[in-house]
Design a protein around this motif. Structure first.
Motif, PDB file in Angstrom:
ATOM      1  N   THR A 218      40.665  46.517  52.321  1.00  0.00           N
ATOM      2  CA  THR A 218      41.400  45.430  51.668  1.00  0.00           C
ATOM      3  C   THR A 218      40.822  45.083  50.298  1.00  0.00           C
ATOM      4  O   THR A 218      41.275  44.137  49.664  1.00  0.00           O
ATOM      5  N   GLY A 219      39.808  45.824  49.861  1.00  0.00           N
ATOM      6  CA  GLY A 219      39.226  45.586  48.545  1.00  0.00           C
ATOM      7  C   GLY A 219      38.243  44.442  48.485  1.00  0.00           C
ATOM      8  O   GLY A 219      37.721  44.131  47.413  1.00  0.00           O
ATOM      9  N   ARG A 220      37.972  43.818  49.619  1.00  0.00           N
ATOM     10  CA  ARG A 220      37.021  42.705  49.609  1.00  0.00           C
ATOM     11  C   ARG A 220      35.599  43.178  49.300  1.00  0.00           C
ATOM     12  O   ARG A 220      34.800  42.439  48.750  1.00  0.00           O
ATOM     13  N   MET A 221      35.313  44.402  49.694  1.00  0.00           N
ATOM     14  CA  MET A 221      34.022  45.002  49.421  1.00  0.00           C
ATOM     15  C   MET A 221      34.240  46.292  48.641  1.00  0.00           C
ATOM     16  O   MET A 221      35.193  47.026  48.942  1.00  0.00           O
ATOM     17  N   PRO A 222      33.400  46.567  47.665  1.00  0.00           N
ATOM     18  CA  PRO A 222      32.300  45.727  47.159  1.00  0.00           C
ATOM     19  C   PRO A 222      32.836  44.471  46.450  1.00  0.00           C
ATOM     20  O   PRO A 222      33.896  44.525  45.826  1.00  0.00           O
ATOM     21  N   MET A 223      32.081  43.379  46.546  1.00  0.00           N
ATOM     22  CA  MET A 223      32.485  42.141  45.895  1.00  0.00           C
ATOM     23  C   MET A 223      32.353  42.270  44.382  1.00  0.00           C
ATOM     24  O   MET A 223      31.403  42.863  43.874  1.00  0.00           O
ATOM     25  N   ALA A 224      33.318  41.689  43.672  1.00  0.00           N
ATOM     26  CA  ALA A 224      33.260  41.709  42.211  1.00  0.00           C
ATOM     27  C   ALA A 224      32.233  40.716  41.694  1.00  0.00           C
ATOM     28  O   ALA A 224      31.573  40.947  40.686  1.00  0.00           O
ATOM     29  N   ALA A 225      32.088  39.578  42.390  1.00  0.00           N
ATOM     30  CA  ALA A 225      31.136  38.543  41.979  1.00  0.00           C
ATOM     31  C   ALA A 225      30.874  37.644  43.165  1.00  0.00           C
ATOM     32  O   ALA A 225      31.681  37.572  44.104  1.00  0.00           O
ATOM     33  N   ASP A 226      29.739  36.969  43.147  1.00  0.00           N
ATOM     34  CA  ASP A 226      29.424  36.022  44.219  1.00  0.00           C
ATOM     35  C   ASP A 226      30.413  34.868  44.200  1.00  0.00           C
ATOM     36  O   ASP A 226      30.847  34.405  43.134  1.00  0.00           O
ATOM     37  N   GLY A 227      30.768  34.388  45.358  1.00  0.00           N
ATOM     38  CA  GLY A 227      31.693  33.267  45.460  1.00  0.00           C
ATOM     39  C   GLY A 227      31.721  32.735  46.877  1.00  0.00           C
ATOM     40  O   GLY A 227      31.006  33.235  47.752  1.00  0.00           O
TER      41      GLY A 227
END
Length: 275
Positions: free
Chosen positions: A105-114
């Motif tokens: 689903t594209g959640r990983m790898p994360m683009a930035a912390d949140g």
């Protein structure tokens, strides 16, 4: 000749005779020791069997390629052996289903912390996702990727609707439109999520979602929930304009602002025309 047994002057009991409580205690200790050893052996054997089964589902070449992908794309946060770091949790035991959901689903790898990982376009092909899942599954037993018979929408939509209202609607809305949670987090919209990813989310519990294992919701019941969600994905609202399916508050606000406003405007127009 008979031998007399001497009485203990301090306790009044006979020397050389064991207390009944001592016998019961010895039996209890023996049972606990035997039961504990059996439970430990059984759980270890089950874990070894499950891990062997998980590895058997994937070829060794998939595992090797997945390890290379993991080392170059995931190890910074999750550790070289997926043991976890201060930047990311351990992935040992999360299973192939968790990897397939998070990376698929594209959640990983994360683009930035949140507050939570957001859905975005995937960075890997399905082949690469399968290889990553194979590697993580080889580390320890965990939820496997579900069979298509549970994710293709062939269940009972009416039963699924009831299960969804009881277990999921408080966060995702009864129509699967999603909703806000605390601390900047949210339950995502389910209107375009595949049945496979819905099932994987139920068994792995990503973000704030609880884990619904097979004792909570059986595989067939999960299939019914997916069938209901697929139904509302493909059928328009029978009541007309759905207002995004975001609930009665939005509908009431719409009536007050636009409905009541239209009535007032019509009244002013009719009165002005008569004058």
């Amino acid at each position: 000749m008979f031998t007399r047994t001497k009485n203990d002057s301090s306790t009044g009991t006979k020397k050389g005779r064991r207390s009944p409580l001592a016998t019961a205690t010895l039996i209890l200790v023996g049972l606990l020791t035997t039961g504990g050893a059996y439970a430990l052996f059984t759980s270890s054997a089950t874990a070894d069997t499950a891990q062997s089964s998980a590895v058997a589902l994937h070829s060794q070449s998939q595992v090797n390629e997945g390890q290379k992908l993991f080392a170059s794309n995931c190890a910074t946060c999750h550790g070289l052996k997926a043991e976890g770091t201060n930047s990311g949790p351990s992935l040992i035991g999360v299973g192939a289903a968790s990897v397939d959901f998070q990376v698929g689903t594209g959640r990983m790898p994360m683009a930035a912390d949140g507050p939570q990982a957001e859905q975005k376009p995937t960075q890997f092909s399905q082949t690469q996702i399968d290889e990553l899942a194979a590697y993580v599954a080889s580390l320890a037993p965990g939820p496997a990727i579900p069979s298509s018979k549970y994710t293709d929408g062939g269940g009972n939509a009416a039963t699924g609707a009831e299960l969804f209202r009881v277990n999921c609607a408080m966060c995702h809305n009864v129509a699967g439109a999603g909703g806000a949670l605390t601390e900047g987090k949210y339950a995502p919209n389910l209107q375009s999520v595949s049945g496979r990813h819905i099932y994987e989310a139920m068994v792995t519990g990503p973000q704030n979602m609880p884990v619904f294992n097979d004792l909570n919701i059986t595989p067939q019941q999960k299939a019914d929930i997916i069938t209901y969600l697929k139904y509302i994905q493909t059928h328009q609202s029978p009541g007309g304009f759905s207002l995004g399916n975001i609930g009665p508050v939005a509908e009431g606000l719409f009536i007050w602002i636009f409905g009541l406003g239209a009535v007032v405007a019509m009244t002013v127009w009719l009165t002005a025309k008569s004058n």
